[in-house]
Design an enzyme around this catalytic site. Structure first.
Site, PDB file in Angstrom:
ATOM      1  N   HIS A 118      -9.492   0.583   5.015  1.00 36.46           N
ATOM      2  CA  HIS A 118      -8.218   0.827   5.703  1.00 36.46           C
ATOM      3  C   HIS A 118      -8.473   1.745   6.898  1.00 36.46           C
ATOM      4  O   HIS A 118      -9.319   2.633   6.836  1.00 36.46           O
ATOM      5  CB  HIS A 118      -7.227   1.472   4.732  1.00 36.46           C
ATOM      6  CG  HIS A 118      -5.829   1.497   5.256  1.00 36.46           C
ATOM      7  ND1 HIS A 118      -5.415   2.424   6.186  1.00 36.46           N
ATOM      8  CD2 HIS A 118      -4.762   0.692   5.022  1.00 36.46           C
ATOM      9  CE1 HIS A 118      -4.143   2.198   6.488  1.00 36.46           C
ATOM     10  NE2 HIS A 118      -3.726   1.142   5.789  1.00 36.46           N
ATOM     11  N   GLU A 140      -6.988   4.186   7.988  1.00 32.06           N
ATOM     12  CA  GLU A 140      -6.857   5.628   7.699  1.00 32.06           C
ATOM     13  C   GLU A 140      -8.125   6.159   7.034  1.00 32.06           C
ATOM     14  O   GLU A 140      -8.522   7.309   7.266  1.00 32.06           O
ATOM     15  CB  GLU A 140      -5.601   5.866   6.832  1.00 32.06           C
ATOM     16  CG  GLU A 140      -4.334   5.662   7.652  1.00 32.06           C
ATOM     17  CD  GLU A 140      -3.130   5.173   6.867  1.00 32.06           C
ATOM     18  OE1 GLU A 140      -3.118   5.276   5.627  1.00 32.06           O
ATOM     19  OE2 GLU A 140      -2.196   4.651   7.506  1.00 32.06           O
ATOM     20  N   GLY A 163       2.777  -1.359   4.281  1.00 28.58           N
ATOM     21  CA  GLY A 163       2.763   0.069   3.975  1.00 28.58           C
ATOM     22  C   GLY A 163       4.172   0.567   3.701  1.00 28.58           C
ATOM     23  O   GLY A 163       4.720   0.406   2.616  1.00 28.58           O
ATOM     24  N   GLY A 164       4.796   1.166   4.712  1.00 27.07           N
ATOM     25  CA  GLY A 164       6.100   1.811   4.561  1.00 27.07           C
ATOM     26  C   GLY A 164       7.143   0.964   3.846  1.00 27.07           C
ATOM     27  O   GLY A 164       7.856   1.460   2.960  1.00 27.07           O
ATOM     28  N   ASN A 192       0.864  -1.178   0.000  1.00 28.98           N
ATOM     29  CA  ASN A 192       0.000   0.000   0.000  1.00 28.98           C
ATOM     30  C   ASN A 192       0.902   1.229   0.000  1.00 28.98           C
ATOM     31  O   ASN A 192       1.521   1.544   1.009  1.00 28.98           O
ATOM     32  CB  ASN A 192      -0.893  -0.046   1.260  1.00 28.98           C
ATOM     33  CG  ASN A 192      -1.721   1.211   1.417  1.00 28.98           C
ATOM     34  OD1 ASN A 192      -1.810   2.028   0.503  1.00 28.98           O
ATOM     35  ND2 ASN A 192      -2.335   1.355   2.593  1.00 28.98           N
ATOM     36  N   TRP A 193       0.941   1.904  -1.146  1.00 29.25           N
ATOM     37  CA  TRP A 193       1.869   3.038  -1.279  1.00 29.25           C
ATOM     38  C   TRP A 193       1.301   4.324  -0.668  1.00 29.25           C
ATOM     39  O   TRP A 193       1.980   5.350  -0.636  1.00 29.25           O
ATOM     40  CB  TRP A 193       2.224   3.254  -2.754  1.00 29.25           C
ATOM     41  CG  TRP A 193       3.026   2.127  -3.352  1.00 29.25           C
ATOM     42  CD1 TRP A 193       3.502   1.020  -2.695  1.00 29.25           C
ATOM     43  CD2 TRP A 193       3.460   1.977  -4.717  1.00 29.25           C
ATOM     44  NE1 TRP A 193       4.191   0.203  -3.565  1.00 29.25           N
ATOM     45  CE2 TRP A 193       4.189   0.769  -4.809  1.00 29.25           C
ATOM     46  CE3 TRP A 193       3.297   2.747  -5.865  1.00 29.25           C
ATOM     47  CZ2 TRP A 193       4.744   0.316  -6.008  1.00 29.25           C
ATOM     48  CZ3 TRP A 193       3.864   2.300  -7.068  1.00 29.25           C
ATOM     49  CH2 TRP A 193       4.579   1.096  -7.133  1.00 29.25           C
ATOM     50  N   LYS A 194       0.054   4.286  -0.251  1.00 33.60           N
ATOM     51  CA  LYS A 194      -0.606   5.443   0.401  1.00 33.60           C
ATOM     52  C   LYS A 194      -0.420   6.725  -0.418  1.00 33.60           C
ATOM     53  O   LYS A 194      -0.304   6.672  -1.638  1.00 33.60           O
ATOM     54  CB  LYS A 194      -0.079   5.607   1.835  1.00 33.60           C
ATOM     55  CG  LYS A 194      -0.159   4.328   2.640  1.00 33.60           C
ATOM     56  CD  LYS A 194      -0.030   4.569   4.118  1.00 33.60           C
ATOM     57  CE  LYS A 194       0.095   3.260   4.845  1.00 33.60           C
ATOM     58  NZ  LYS A 194      -0.028   3.388   6.276  1.00 33.60           N
ATOM     59  N   GLU A 249      -5.493  -5.709  10.277  1.00 37.56           N
ATOM     60  CA  GLU A 249      -4.489  -4.684  10.508  1.00 37.56           C
ATOM     61  C   GLU A 249      -4.766  -4.003  11.853  1.00 37.56           C
ATOM     62  O   GLU A 249      -5.592  -3.067  11.912  1.00 37.56           O
ATOM     63  CB  GLU A 249      -4.539  -3.628   9.398  1.00 37.56           C
ATOM     64  CG  GLU A 249      -4.203  -4.172   8.032  1.00 37.56           C
ATOM     65  CD  GLU A 249      -3.579  -3.091   7.150  1.00 37.56           C
ATOM     66  OE1 GLU A 249      -2.472  -3.323   6.654  1.00 37.56           O
ATOM     67  OE2 GLU A 249      -4.181  -2.019   6.999  1.00 37.56           O
ATOM     68  N   GLY A 273       2.187   1.697  10.735  1.00 31.83           N
ATOM     69  CA  GLY A 273       3.098   2.836  10.640  1.00 31.83           C
ATOM     70  C   GLY A 273       3.764   3.204  11.951  1.00 31.83           C
ATOM     71  O   GLY A 273       4.374   4.267  12.067  1.00 31.83           O
ATOM     72  N   SER A 327       3.304  -2.739  10.164  1.00 28.08           N
ATOM     73  CA  SER A 327       4.754  -2.686  10.323  1.00 28.08           C
ATOM     74  C   SER A 327       5.464  -3.974   9.914  1.00 28.08           C
ATOM     75  O   SER A 327       6.447  -4.384  10.542  1.00 28.08           O
ATOM     76  CB  SER A 327       5.124  -2.293  11.763  1.00 28.08           C
ATOM     77  OG  SER A 327       4.625  -1.002  12.064  1.00 28.08           O
TER      78      SER A 327
HETATM   79  C1  PEP Z   1      -0.832  -0.223   5.914  1.00 29.31           C
HETATM   80  O1  PEP Z   1      -0.845   0.943   5.545  1.00 29.31           O
HETATM   81  O2  PEP Z   1      -1.732  -0.964   5.573  1.00 29.31           O
HETATM   82  C2  PEP Z   1       0.280  -0.677   6.764  1.00 29.31           C
HETATM   83  C3  PEP Z   1       0.211  -1.869   7.253  1.00 29.31           C
HETATM   84  O3  PEP Z   1       1.309   0.218   6.961  1.00 29.31           O
HETATM   85  P1  PEP Z   1       2.741  -0.131   7.634  1.00 29.31           P
HETATM   86  O4  PEP Z   1       3.234  -1.397   7.019  1.00 29.31           O
HETATM   87  O5  PEP Z   1       3.593   1.048   7.322  1.00 29.31           O
HETATM   88  O6  PEP Z   1       2.496  -0.303   9.106  1.00 29.31           O
END
Ligand code: PEP
Length: 264
Positions: free
Chosen positions: A105, A107, A244-245, A18-20, A177, A183, A223
């Site tokens: 998600h 967010e 994500g990151g 997920n590049w957000k 999640e 994050g 994460s």
């Molecule tokens: C996400 O945005 O779905 C996520 C899991 O982010 P991260 O891996 O950065 O925690």
């Protein structure tokens, strides 16, 4: 408790990035090109997916065309067209050749106020269009600490899935999640992930029967990085990860994918 053992025969693990709200067109295209050229040896053993922002969907789709890497939108709207300023519909995404979408998600829930009710409409709309939704559920830290994690996730699932037929299961992916792990650098322990995935599996099996419930891929997200991927991916009922990151760097994302392959 229903059967929760590993289901290695069901499907390849899915490694989703997920590049957000990150990356310019040039950056997104470059990352997609790197993944396209460097993932060849992995794709026969695991599935890869990336979710760039709307404005870079077409560039990324073109960059990975023919490789087997899937491309997802990070959101979508259930009405196909009309007076919905600023929205992008599932129908428009399909028209662009995008068949996957992340929904629910945390967010979207927390920052943009998307409720269970809105998300149920979106999920139904995406499935109705023939898309493959990755539907996210997960509890906050406060909810976990108060012992409410299971009931929160169960309620999110019930709200999303009520009214869906078992036929929906063939395109559906669920991502667990925990909000406190997104994050933050905090990761659910493998045992915590396995416990929640078993619960989700049980809910799906209760709703749609054992065979259908077992067929839905369940991802863990929060994460995930190369250093912890293998342990998380080695847990029962963990059929992949949503990253994500760590998905913003080709080498790190592909190292996660390689870890997934090693667990099978
Ligand atoms: C996400 O945005 O779905 C996520 C899991 O982010 P991260 O891996 O950065 O925690």
């Amino acid at each position: 408790m229903l059967e929760t053992g590993k289901r290695n025969d069901v499907a390849k693990q899915l490694i989703a990035g997920n590049w957000k709200l990150n990356l310019t067109v040039a950056e997104a295209t470059g990352l997609a090109q790197s993944l396209a050229t460097e993932s060849e040896g992995l794709l026969h053993r695991c599935d890869l997916l990336v979710a760039p922002g709307f404005l870079t969907l077409e560039a990324v789709r073109s960059a990975v065309l023919g490789t087997g890497i899937n491309v997802a939108a990070q959101n979508g709207y259930h009405e196909p067209k009309g007076a919905f300023t600023g929205e992008v519909s599932f129908a428009q995404l399909c028209d662009l050749g995008i068949q996957w979408v992340i929904l629910g998600h945390s967010e979207r829930r927390a920052v943009f106020g998307e409720t269970d009710e809105v998300l149920a409409h979106k999920l139904k709309g995406a499935l109705g269009c023939g898309m493959h939704p990755i539907f996210c559920v997960g509890e906050s830290l406060e909810q976990r600490e108060s012992g409410a994690a299971s009931s929160v996730v169960t309620a999110q699932l019930a709200a999303a899935l009520s009214g869906l037929t078992p036929d929906s299961a063939k395109n559906l992916v669920i991502a667990y999640e925990p909000v406190w792990a997104i994050g933050t650098g905090l990761t659910a322990s493998p045992a915590q992930a396995a416990e929640m995935h078993a619960l989700i599996r049980e809910e799906l099996s209760k709703r749609w029967g054992q065979e259908t419930g077992q067929s839905v891929r369940l991802l863990y997200g929060g994460s995930v990085k190369a250093a912890n991927a293998a342990e998380l991916l080695g847990q029962a009922n963990v059929d992949g990860v949503l990253v994500g990151g760590a998905s913003l760097q080709a080498a790190e994302f592909l190292a996660i994918a390689a870890a997934s392959c090693e667990t099978r």
